[in-house]
Design a protein around this motif. Structure first.
Motif, PDB file in Angstrom:
ATOM      1  N   ASN A 174     -45.145 -44.894 108.264  1.00 51.01           N
ATOM      2  CA  ASN A 174     -45.395 -45.452 109.586  1.00 51.01           C
ATOM      3  C   ASN A 174     -44.134 -45.619 110.416  1.00 51.01           C
ATOM      4  N   ALA A 175     -43.030 -45.072 109.930  1.00 49.05           N
ATOM      5  CA  ALA A 175     -41.785 -45.085 110.689  1.00 49.05           C
ATOM      6  C   ALA A 175     -41.315 -43.645 110.865  1.00 49.05           C
ATOM      7  N   PRO A 176     -40.646 -43.343 111.979  1.00 47.63           N
ATOM      8  CA  PRO A 176     -40.172 -41.967 112.217  1.00 47.63           C
ATOM      9  C   PRO A 176     -39.313 -41.458 111.072  1.00 47.63           C
ATOM     10  N   GLY A 177     -39.620 -40.246 110.621  1.00 45.16           N
ATOM     11  CA  GLY A 177     -38.846 -39.617 109.564  1.00 45.16           C
ATOM     12  C   GLY A 177     -39.162 -40.102 108.169  1.00 45.16           C
ATOM     13  N   GLU A 178     -40.107 -41.022 108.048  1.00 44.49           N
ATOM     14  CA  GLU A 178     -40.447 -41.573 106.738  1.00 44.49           C
ATOM     15  C   GLU A 178     -41.415 -40.655 105.995  1.00 44.49           C
ATOM     16  N   TYR A 179     -41.328 -40.670 104.676  1.00 41.45           N
ATOM     17  CA  TYR A 179     -42.252 -39.920 103.810  1.00 41.45           C
ATOM     18  C   TYR A 179     -43.696 -40.186 104.247  1.00 41.45           C
ATOM     19  N   PRO A 180     -44.446 -39.145 104.625  1.00 33.90           N
ATOM     20  CA  PRO A 180     -45.797 -39.337 105.157  1.00 33.90           C
ATOM     21  C   PRO A 180     -46.850 -39.397 104.042  1.00 33.90           C
ATOM     22  N   ALA A 181     -47.109 -40.585 103.546  1.00 33.05           N
ATOM     23  CA  ALA A 181     -47.981 -40.730 102.378  1.00 33.05           C
ATOM     24  C   ALA A 181     -49.359 -40.117 102.598  1.00 33.05           C
ATOM     25  N   THR A 182     -49.954 -40.358 103.745  1.00 37.20           N
ATOM     26  CA  THR A 182     -51.302 -39.843 103.995  1.00 37.20           C
ATOM     27  C   THR A 182     -51.336 -38.324 103.916  1.00 37.20           C
ATOM     28  N   ASP A 183     -50.402 -37.658 104.576  1.00 45.38           N
ATOM     29  CA  ASP A 183     -50.348 -36.195 104.547  1.00 45.38           C
ATOM     30  C   ASP A 183     -50.078 -35.685 103.132  1.00 45.38           C
ATOM     31  N   GLU A 184     -49.181 -36.359 102.417  1.00 47.39           N
ATOM     32  CA  GLU A 184     -48.846 -35.917 101.067  1.00 47.39           C
ATOM     33  C   GLU A 184     -50.019 -36.087 100.114  1.00 47.39           C
ATOM     34  N   ILE A 185     -50.784 -37.156 100.285  1.00 53.71           N
ATOM     35  CA  ILE A 185     -51.959 -37.371  99.440  1.00 53.71           C
ATOM     36  C   ILE A 185     -52.984 -36.267  99.637  1.00 53.71           C
ATOM     37  N   LEU A 186     -53.280 -35.954 100.891  1.00 47.18           N
ATOM     38  CA  LEU A 186     -54.277 -34.909 101.160  1.00 47.18           C
ATOM     39  C   LEU A 186     -53.780 -33.542 100.689  1.00 47.18           C
ATOM     40  N   ALA A 187     -52.477 -33.287 100.828  1.00 44.67           N
ATOM     41  CA  ALA A 187     -51.917 -32.030 100.331  1.00 44.67           C
ATOM     42  C   ALA A 187     -51.992 -31.960  98.821  1.00 44.67           C
TER      43      ALA A 187
END
Length: 216
Positions: A198-211
């Motif tokens: 939820n911060a710029p440049g932070e590891y995108p958990a939601t995208d990584e989970i779906l991937a």
């Protein structure tokens, strides 16, 4: 999405949280729907709200609740066999992991900012845990061992192979798993007890989970 290709994603909030709150933080309802999931975001009982993952008899029967919820969703939305994913955060991660260990309909479990082991399951399941080393509430120590129990239970190699998946984030993935099964641990260097992304440049958990789910 054709009925045979529909998948179910159950998203469990953390302690004192809410269905509305976790959906606002993760964005899994919108992102999951766009990825072909039927997304269900249930609400725990209590004040503060809490999933009864320990199975205390005087508290809510959340195992029975989730069993009924999954059963109803599979029938109502014609979800395909073996296409159930359970995601949980903190207290919800413990509930997700322990429920997935019991319920053979769950194909993948994702545990964010908490990790529980599974040492007995007759059908292998995929598992991803996302943890921050600086979490001040749920200690990072012991999480790798808990996730390794999922790997061994699934028939994967007990020792993972590490790779960098994002700046400051290392993935330890267990090889040798059965077809369509993956077990991986994403470690965020530093971090806090919060949903990552939820911060710029932070590891995108939601995208990584779906991937991760689509990569099986």
């Amino acid at each position: 999405v054709p009925a045979a290709e529909r998948r179910l994603l159950v998203d469990l909030h953390g302690w004192s949280g809410s269905a509305e709150g976790i959906d606002a933080v993760t964005g899994l309802a919108a992102a999951g729907t766009a990825a072909g999931f039927v997304v269900v975001t249930p609400q725990a009982l209590g004040d503060p709200a809490e999933w009864n993952f320990a199975g205390h008899p005087e508290a809510a029967d959340d195992y029975g609740f989730l069993d009924a919820l999954v059963t109803d969703a599979l029938e109502r939305y014609c979800v395909g066999t073996g296409a159930v994913v359970v995601v949980g955060t903190s207290n919800g991660a413990a509930m997700a992991g322990l429920f997935a260990c019991r319920d053979l309909r769950v194909a993948t479990v994702v545990m964010v900012i908490a990790t529980v082991p599974c040492t007995e399951r007759s059908v292998p399941a995929s598992a991803l845990t996302i943890r921050a080393t600086g979490d001040p509430i749920v200690p990072y120590e012991g999480a790798a061992e808990a996730l390794a129990a999922w790997a061994v239970t699934a028939g994967c190699y007990p020792t993972p192979v590490e790779s960098d998946v994002w700046p400051g984030v290392t993935r330890a993935e267990h090889g040798g798993c059965p077809t369509e099964v993956r077990v991986a641990f994403d470690t965020i260097d530093g971090g806090t007890h919060a949903w990552p992304g939820n911060a710029p440049g932070e590891y995108p958990a939601t995208d990584e989970i779906l991937a991760f789910v689509d990569g099986q």
